[in-house]
Scaffold this active site. Structure first.
Site, PDB file in Angstrom:
ATOM      1  N   GLU A 234      38.333  36.281  51.260  1.00 24.68           N
ATOM      2  CA  GLU A 234      39.693  35.531  51.270  1.00 24.68           C
ATOM      3  C   GLU A 234      39.876  35.515  52.807  1.00 24.68           C
ATOM      4  OE1 GLU A 234      41.936  37.749  48.181  1.00 24.68           O
ATOM      5  OE2 GLU A 234      41.501  35.927  47.067  1.00 24.68           O
TER       6      GLU A 234
ATOM      7  N   PRO B 151      36.721  48.830  37.435  1.00 23.56           N
ATOM      8  CA  PRO B 151      36.292  48.709  36.113  1.00 23.56           C
ATOM      9  C   PRO B 151      36.711  47.187  35.628  1.00 23.56           C
ATOM     10  CG  PRO B 151      37.546  50.549  36.512  1.00 23.56           C
ATOM     11  CD  PRO B 151      37.569  50.117  37.612  1.00 23.56           C
ATOM     12  N   THR B 152      37.841  46.868  36.061  1.00 22.10           N
ATOM     13  CA  THR B 152      38.248  45.402  35.531  1.00 22.10           C
ATOM     14  C   THR B 152      37.253  44.320  35.963  1.00 22.10           C
ATOM     15  OG1 THR B 152      40.435  46.290  35.269  1.00 22.10           O
ATOM     16  CG2 THR B 152      40.274  43.766  35.115  1.00 22.10           C
TER      17      THR B 152
ATOM     18  N   ASN C 265      50.236  44.846  43.481  1.00 21.93           N
ATOM     19  CA  ASN C 265      50.850  45.266  44.864  1.00 21.93           C
ATOM     20  C   ASN C 265      51.081  44.408  46.030  1.00 21.93           C
ATOM     21  OD1 ASN C 265      48.113  44.337  45.167  1.00 21.93           O
ATOM     22  ND2 ASN C 265      47.380  46.172  46.715  1.00 21.93           N
TER      23      ASN C 265
ATOM     24  N   LYS D 213      47.064  34.271  36.980  1.00 20.62           N
ATOM     25  CA  LYS D 213      47.792  35.265  35.952  1.00 20.62           C
ATOM     26  C   LYS D 213      47.965  36.192  36.890  1.00 20.62           C
ATOM     27  CE  LYS D 213      46.319  38.417  33.842  1.00 20.62           C
ATOM     28  NZ  LYS D 213      47.135  39.596  34.205  1.00 20.62           N
TER      29      LYS D 213
ATOM     30  N   GLU E 166      37.723  41.110  44.654  1.00 20.30           N
ATOM     31  CA  GLU E 166      38.520  41.849  45.714  1.00 20.30           C
ATOM     32  C   GLU E 166      39.000  43.121  45.013  1.00 20.30           C
ATOM     33  OE1 GLU E 166      38.598  41.158  48.627  1.00 20.30           O
ATOM     34  OE2 GLU E 166      38.458  39.058  48.865  1.00 20.30           O
TER      35      GLU E 166
ATOM     36  N   CYS F 182      44.715  48.165  48.659  1.00 20.66           N
ATOM     37  CA  CYS F 182      43.313  48.368  48.546  1.00 20.66           C
ATOM     38  C   CYS F 182      42.584  48.843  49.961  1.00 20.66           C
ATOM     39  CB  CYS F 182      42.843  47.265  47.980  1.00 20.66           C
ATOM     40  SG  CYS F 182      43.110  45.840  49.026  1.00 20.66           S
TER      41      CYS F 182
HETATM   42  N1  LIG Z   1      40.441  44.256  47.214  1.00 24.52           N
HETATM   43  C1  LIG Z   1      41.781  43.839  47.263  1.00 24.52           C
HETATM   44  O1  LIG Z   1      41.947  42.728  47.857  1.00 24.52           O
HETATM   45  C2  LIG Z   1      42.554  44.641  46.278  1.00 24.52           C
HETATM   46  C3  LIG Z   1      42.346  45.577  45.365  1.00 24.52           C
HETATM   47  N2  LIG Z   1      43.088  46.219  44.471  1.00 24.52           N
HETATM   48  C4  LIG Z   1      42.578  47.311  43.700  1.00 24.52           C
HETATM   49  O2  LIG Z   1      43.251  46.745  42.432  1.00 24.52           O
HETATM   50  C5  LIG Z   1      43.574  47.955  41.762  1.00 24.52           C
HETATM   51  C6  LIG Z   1      45.039  48.434  41.446  1.00 24.52           C
HETATM   52  O3  LIG Z   1      45.717  47.078  40.695  1.00 24.52           O
HETATM   53  P1  LIG Z   1      45.749  46.910  39.042  1.00 24.52           P
HETATM   54  O4  LIG Z   1      46.551  45.704  38.924  1.00 24.52           O
HETATM   55  O5  LIG Z   1      46.111  48.153  38.638  1.00 24.52           O
HETATM   56  O6  LIG Z   1      44.184  46.710  38.736  1.00 24.52           O
HETATM   57  P2  LIG Z   1      43.613  46.062  37.393  1.00 24.52           P
HETATM   58  O7  LIG Z   1      42.038  45.759  37.552  1.00 24.52           O
HETATM   59  O8  LIG Z   1      44.151  46.768  36.144  1.00 24.52           O
HETATM   60  O9  LIG Z   1      44.584  44.588  36.963  1.00 24.52           O
HETATM   61  C7  LIG Z   1      44.296  43.486  37.784  1.00 24.52           C
HETATM   62  C8  LIG Z   1      44.523  42.209  37.022  1.00 24.52           C
HETATM   63  O10 LIG Z   1      43.561  42.146  36.276  1.00 24.52           O
HETATM   64  C9  LIG Z   1      44.223  41.781  34.814  1.00 24.52           C
HETATM   65  N3  LIG Z   1      43.151  42.510  33.640  1.00 24.52           N
HETATM   66  C10 LIG Z   1      43.039  43.653  33.296  1.00 24.52           C
HETATM   67  N4  LIG Z   1      42.027  43.812  32.360  1.00 24.52           N
HETATM   68  C11 LIG Z   1      41.452  42.465  32.432  1.00 24.52           C
HETATM   69  C12 LIG Z   1      40.455  41.971  31.526  1.00 24.52           C
HETATM   70  N5  LIG Z   1      39.546  42.547  30.646  1.00 24.52           N
HETATM   71  N6  LIG Z   1      39.898  40.543  31.793  1.00 24.52           N
HETATM   72  C13 LIG Z   1      40.776  39.912  32.626  1.00 24.52           C
HETATM   73  N7  LIG Z   1      41.953  40.296  33.192  1.00 24.52           N
HETATM   74  C14 LIG Z   1      42.381  41.597  33.179  1.00 24.52           C
HETATM   75  C15 LIG Z   1      45.333  42.735  35.031  1.00 24.52           C
HETATM   76  O11 LIG Z   1      46.327  42.299  33.968  1.00 24.52           O
HETATM   77  C16 LIG Z   1      45.896  42.511  36.268  1.00 24.52           C
HETATM   78  O12 LIG Z   1      46.405  40.918  36.383  1.00 24.52           O
HETATM   79  C17 LIG Z   1      43.335  49.076  42.529  1.00 24.52           C
HETATM   80  O13 LIG Z   1      41.987  49.748  42.424  1.00 24.52           O
HETATM   81  C18 LIG Z   1      42.878  48.430  43.995  1.00 24.52           C
HETATM   82  O14 LIG Z   1      42.275  49.136  44.926  1.00 24.52           O
HETATM   83  C19 LIG Z   1      44.591  45.747  44.726  1.00 24.52           C
HETATM   84  C20 LIG Z   1      44.893  44.862  45.581  1.00 24.52           C
HETATM   85  C21 LIG Z   1      43.915  44.278  46.447  1.00 24.52           C
HETATM   86  C1  LIG Z   2      48.098  42.642  53.682  1.00 25.93           C
HETATM   87  N1  LIG Z   2      47.302  44.151  53.865  1.00 25.93           N
HETATM   88  C2  LIG Z   2      46.268  43.982  54.807  1.00 25.93           C
HETATM   89  C3  LIG Z   2      48.052  45.361  54.119  1.00 25.93           C
HETATM   90  C4  LIG Z   2      46.787  44.475  52.381  1.00 25.93           C
HETATM   91  C5  LIG Z   2      46.140  43.199  51.926  1.00 25.93           C
HETATM   92  C6  LIG Z   2      44.848  43.362  50.750  1.00 25.93           C
HETATM   93  C7  LIG Z   2      45.762  44.277  49.338  1.00 25.93           C
HETATM   94  O1  LIG Z   2      46.102  43.256  48.639  1.00 25.93           O
HETATM   95  O2  LIG Z   2      45.866  45.337  49.113  1.00 25.93           O
END
Ligand SMILES: NC(=O)C1=CN([C@@H]2O[C@H](COP(=O)(O)OP(=O)(O)OC[C@H]3O[C@@H](n4cnc5c(N)ncnc54)[C@H](O)[C@@H]3O)[C@@H](O)[C@H]2O)C=CC1
Ligand SMILES: C[N+](C)(C)CCCC(=O)O
Length: 507
Positions: free
Chosen positions: A481, A248-249, A170, A193, A267, A301
């Site tokens: 972060e 889950p990841t 995102n 990555k 995160e 997120c």
């Molecule tokens: N708290 C935060 O700052 C943020 C959290 N998110 C969360 O991320 C999710 C959406 O992002 P996605 O890319 O779909 O998440 P995802 O968990 O599917 O993938 C995230 C990353 O992990 C890698 N990955 C997947 N399986 C792995 C494994 N077994 N071992 C190591 N790496 C692995 C993916 O290739 C990708 O680079 C949402 O749930 C969202 O809330 C997204 C952005 C910011």
């Molecule tokens: C920049 N902000 C605050 C809108 C989102 C940052 C967290 C994320 O990566 O989803």
């Protein structure tokens, strides 16, 4: 050709890391690593959005090892430099990003589908992040502690070594800066990555770091999905993992890290509450609710997707939110007046739509949007666009209120008392963010103090000054972060105890 069915960005392996379905033979590596290649990709996108931009082979165990080894060599040089020396290089990287803001923002828009208007903000946050940590690099210091008899101790803040960054799709460029900024400032190297859905812009960041003067290999990019991520996390020479992605990841990452006793920053996702009291400035509260839900097509997120509204103002607030939501300009993300672009891919769009269908079945009312959006421009007609959605008549136990949708879907929930709303706001497994709109300052601080969330906003939402730490409570993860706090997560403390007298032995 215009009108041909649109395809998601095709990678030689699926995001889950399993082998891709049999298809045409893989092309040799064609990273968009120079401006010339970038323009080629850009023009492809402009005529055929949703089409393949480039094909990137996944990095396997061997490539991951090469990346880690080269980062290790660079670490030896970088970690020996003074903080001020690192500061200068990082400031130069920030300067290049600032100077190339437009090009990088365009690349990010193509990479992700978000509007160019927003991508520019992401790029600004990114260079500000590097600038901030450059500033801190020169001031990293330990403590000096006096002990009896003239003896003393001191602490040294030392880097960890090769850190791994794994990003979501995102905020591809921004996530990479939020991780590499503090990591590099502390003297670490990083192998990053990106998500296989957004592999492009982080390669540009790696080039910029090199142009700015970091030792070669200090910031390496490997491409791929889960398998590549696992090779990184399990590599014995990796000292730390910082992950942004799903719960889950995150669990899997933590398991792998546990086996190697590696510290992790997680995160993860959220389902954050935004509480609007009846004494709030209505205009600001409505703007805040839109900011809390519709940035980056709702794929954020920390979005405040559970909007609790005090019953007294429910109708007025809802009407205004719906009116403004309907006015959001959707379409070609590269156009100047677009404010909502395309979702990341077809499966995700279907998933978001599935949540809306289920919400209706469970009794929620679609007050606006939720349907697919088909732009007038024929070339865009198969893009992954949808109208931002506001759901009314929601109940706390509905799936749309409990689960993270990660799309442009706001759920409005009425409440009557402060005590009640705080309890309902906290009744979630997540704890990333929360917000409150009120003119009553005591109430504002009382409510945020009671929220079980890592990032709270009063009378605004989703602003992200780099000076402020960001991260979650509960299932939304841990570690921080941004801000000074991130330094803790990219460095370790060495204590040195100095004896000025004789050894008093017990033997
Ligand atoms: N708290 C935060 O700052 C943020 C959290 N998110 C969360 O991320 C999710 C959406 O992002 P996605 O890319 O779909 O998440 P995802 O968990 O599917 O993938 C995230 C990353 O992990 C890698 N990955 C997947 N399986 C792995 C494994 N077994 N071992 C190591 N790496 C692995 C993916 O290739 C990708 O680079 C949402 O749930 C969202 O809330 C997204 C952005 C910011
Ligand atoms: C920049 N902000 C605050 C809108 C989102 C940052 C967290 C994320 O990566 O989803």
């Amino acid at each position: 050709a215009p009108g041909a069915p649109l395809q998601p960005l095709r990678l030689p392996c699926s995001p889950s890391g399993s082998p891709a379905a049999p298809g045409p033979p893989l092309q040799p590596l064609r990273l968009p690593s120079s401006s010339r290649d970038f323009h080629l990709i850009y023009s492809l996108f402009k005529t055929c959005p949703g089409r393949v931009l480039c094909k990137l082979p996944c990095s396997g165990e061997k490539e991951v090892d090469l990346a880690v080894q080269s980062a290790k060599s660079a670490f030896k040089i970088w970690s020996q430099m003074s903080g001020m020396e690192r500061c200068r290089v990082m400031l130069e990287a920030a300067r290049i990003i600032r100077e190339q803001r437009e090009e990088i923002a365009t690349m990010e828009t193509i990479n992700n589908g978000k509007s160019i208007f927003e991508a520019r903000v992401d790029i600004d946050i990114s260079w500000q992040c590097l600038e901030y940590y450059a500033g801190l690099a020169g001031s990293l210091a330990g403590e000096h502690i006096q002990l009896p008899g003239g003896s003393f101790g001191y602490t040294r803040r030392e880097p960890l070594g090769v850190c791994v960054g794994i990003g979501a799709w995102n905020y591809p460029f921004q996530i990479a800066c939020w991780k590499s900024g503090p990591a590099l400032a502390c003297g670490n190297a990083m192998v990053f990555k990106p998500s296989p859905f957004t592999p492009i812009s982080v390669v540009r960041l790696a080039e910029i770091f090199t142009e700015a003067g970091v030792p070669k290999g200090l910031f390496n990019v490997v491409q791929g999905g889960a398998a590549t991520g696992q090779f990184l996390c399990q590599h014995p020479d990796v000292a730390k993992i910082s992950f942004t992605g799903s719960v889950p990841t995150g669990m899997k990452i933590m398991e792998m890290a546990a086996k190697g006793i590696k510290p992790v920053t997680l995160e993860l996702g959220g389902k954050s509450p935004l509480i609007i009291f009846s004494d709030a400035d209505l205009e600001n509260a409505v703007k805040g609710a839109l900011m809390a839900n519709f940035l980056t097509q709702g794929e954020v997120c920390c979005n405040g997707t559970r909007v609790f509204v005090e019953r007294k103002i429910l109708d007025t607030f809802t009407k205004e939110v719906v009116k403004r939501t309907q006015k959001i300009k959707i379409g070609d993300p590269l156009l100047e007046d677009t404010r909502m672009g395309a979702l990341i891919n077809r499966p995700h769009l279907n998933r978001v739509q599935g949540f809306i269908k289920q919400a209706k079945e469970q009794g929620a009312e679609v007050l606006c949007g939720g349907d697919l959006y088909v732009p007038d421009d024929q070339k865009l007609k198969n893009g992954y666009y949808m109208r931002p959605c506001v759901l009314g008549n929601c109940k706390d136990d509905m799936t749309c209120v409990k689960e993270e949708i990660f799309g442009p879907v706001m759920a409005i929930l009425p409440f009557d008392t402060e005590e009640e709303v705080v309890e309902r706001a906290n009744a979630t497994k997540f704890g990333l963010a929360g917000g409150v709109f009120t003119r009553d300052i005591q109430k504002a601080h009382r409510v945020v103090a009671a929220l079980k969330a890592g990032m709270c906003f009063i009378n605004n939402y989703n602003v992200s000054p780099v000076e402020l730490p960001f991260g979650g409570y509960k299932s939304s993860g841990f570690g921080r972060e941004n801000g000074r706090a991130a330094i803790e997560y990219y460095s370790q403390l060495k204590t040195v105890c100095v004896e000025m007298g004789d050894v008093e032995s017990v033997f």
